[in-house]
Design a protein around this motif. Sequence first.
Motif, short mmCIF file in Angstrom:
data_model
loop_
_atom_site.label_atom_id
_atom_site.label_comp_id
_atom_site.label_asym_id
_atom_site.label_seq_id
_atom_site.Cartn_x
_atom_site.Cartn_y
_atom_site.Cartn_z
N ARG A 83 4.54 4.28 -9.80
CA ARG A 83 3.88 4.58 -10.87
C ARG A 83 2.70 4.21 -9.88
O ARG A 83 1.36 4.52 -10.08
CB ARG A 83 4.01 3.46 -12.22
N ALA A 84 3.17 3.20 -9.15
CA ALA A 84 1.86 2.79 -7.99
C ALA A 84 1.51 3.52 -6.89
O ALA A 84 -0.10 3.66 -7.10
CB ALA A 84 2.21 1.57 -7.53
N LEU A 85 2.14 4.93 -6.83
CA LEU A 85 2.18 6.04 -6.22
C LEU A 85 1.19 6.49 -6.51
O LEU A 85 0.83 7.20 -6.23
CB LEU A 85 2.88 6.25 -5.11
N GLU A 86 1.80 7.04 -8.32
CA GLU A 86 0.89 8.25 -8.78
C GLU A 86 -1.08 7.85 -8.80
O GLU A 86 -1.87 8.12 -8.89
CB GLU A 86 1.32 8.23 -10.10
N GLN A 87 -0.84 6.21 -9.25
CA GLN A 87 -2.43 5.64 -9.86
C GLN A 87 -2.88 5.40 -8.41
O GLN A 87 -4.31 6.20 -8.21
CB GLN A 87 -1.85 3.71 -9.82
N MET A 88 -2.48 5.38 -6.59
CA MET A 88 -3.09 5.42 -5.96
C MET A 88 -3.90 6.72 -5.17
O MET A 88 -4.55 7.41 -5.26
CB MET A 88 -2.23 5.25 -4.61
N ARG A 89 -3.07 7.69 -6.10
CA ARG A 89 -2.75 9.59 -5.51
C ARG A 89 -4.10 10.07 -7.06
O ARG A 89 -4.90 10.56 -6.19
CB ARG A 89 -1.54 10.37 -5.64
N ALA A 90 -3.95 9.37 -7.57
CA ALA A 90 -5.11 9.85 -8.55
C ALA A 90 -6.61 9.27 -8.40
O ALA A 90 -7.27 9.56 -8.75
CB ALA A 90 -5.11 8.99 -10.31
N ALA A 91 -6.51 7.52 -7.51
CA ALA A 91 -7.63 7.49 -7.13
C ALA A 91 -8.44 8.36 -6.13
O ALA A 91 -9.82 7.68 -5.53
CB ALA A 91 -7.03 5.55 -6.53
N GLY A 92 -7.36 8.60 -5.32
CA GLY A 92 -7.40 9.39 -4.21
C GLY A 92 -7.25 9.48 -3.42
O GLY A 92 -6.91 9.86 -2.27
N ALA A 93 -6.14 8.71 -3.04
CA ALA A 93 -5.33 8.77 -1.47
C ALA A 93 -4.18 9.66 -1.66
O ALA A 93 -3.76 10.12 -2.65
CB ALA A 93 -4.86 7.04 -1.97
N LYS A 94 -3.89 10.16 -0.08
CA LYS A 94 -2.54 10.78 -0.50
C LYS A 94 -1.10 9.95 0.10
O LYS A 94 -1.63 8.48 0.61
CB LYS A 94 -2.91 11.47 1.19
N VAL A 95 -0.20 10.52 0.31
CA VAL A 95 1.14 9.80 0.60
C VAL A 95 1.78 10.45 1.62
O VAL A 95 1.78 11.53 1.03
CB VAL A 95 1.64 9.14 -0.96
N ALA A 96 1.76 10.03 2.55
CA ALA A 96 3.17 10.69 3.31
C ALA A 96 4.45 9.73 4.35
O ALA A 96 3.89 8.85 4.02
CB ALA A 96 1.41 11.24 4.42
N SER A 97 4.70 10.50 5.18
CA SER A 97 5.68 9.13 5.25
C SER A 97 5.35 9.19 7.07
O SER A 97 4.74 10.43 7.47
CB SER A 97 7.68 10.05 5.14
N SER A 98 5.86 8.38 7.42
CA SER A 98 5.73 8.02 8.87
C SER A 98 5.60 9.13 9.91
O SER A 98 5.03 9.79 10.53
CB SER A 98 6.81 6.19 9.48
#
Length: 192
Positions: A164-179
Amino acid sequence: MADALLVIDFQNDFTPGGALAVREGDRIAEPILRLAPRFDVIAATRDWHPPDHASFETEGGPWPVHCVQESHGAALHPAMDELELDLIADVGRERDDEGYSGFEKSDLAERLRERGVRRVAVCGLATDYCVRASAIDAVREGFDVTVVSDAVRPVEVEPGDGERALEQMRAAGAKVASSSEILAASAPVEQP
């Protein structure tokens, strides 16, 4: 334009054996150390609480006593000794400061801008608290933010809090990627 690796609260109290240990919290060391050479600026945040911090169970808060200023628990995890830190931001320094975000009552944004930082890769502990708050605030501060998915771990007070936290960060405009994805994207292009 400079890129920063922002390591959130990778401290002894949040890793196995600590007062508020995050399960497998020490496992974020390997991707952080692999990523570090790719970045122009390495920054870290620390929970840096007074002994009577309002979040402590002893003061009526939800958390065990953790990251008390100058204590072993508040020290950065030993893996961080391998990094040359350009800056450290201490948060939660006053009794009533929540200190979830590395940008809360700190000069972190200004210090990053002074170094020409526009892009920030956020990693550290814990996904569902300080990483989430810091990544969302970094977006609000105008940085291009990527959360490093394999260099974060959640507390998971409730099952699914990390996702849920990752989804909230995405919704705020952050991208999510692996190292690995970040390193591949920054690799020099081979000429034919």
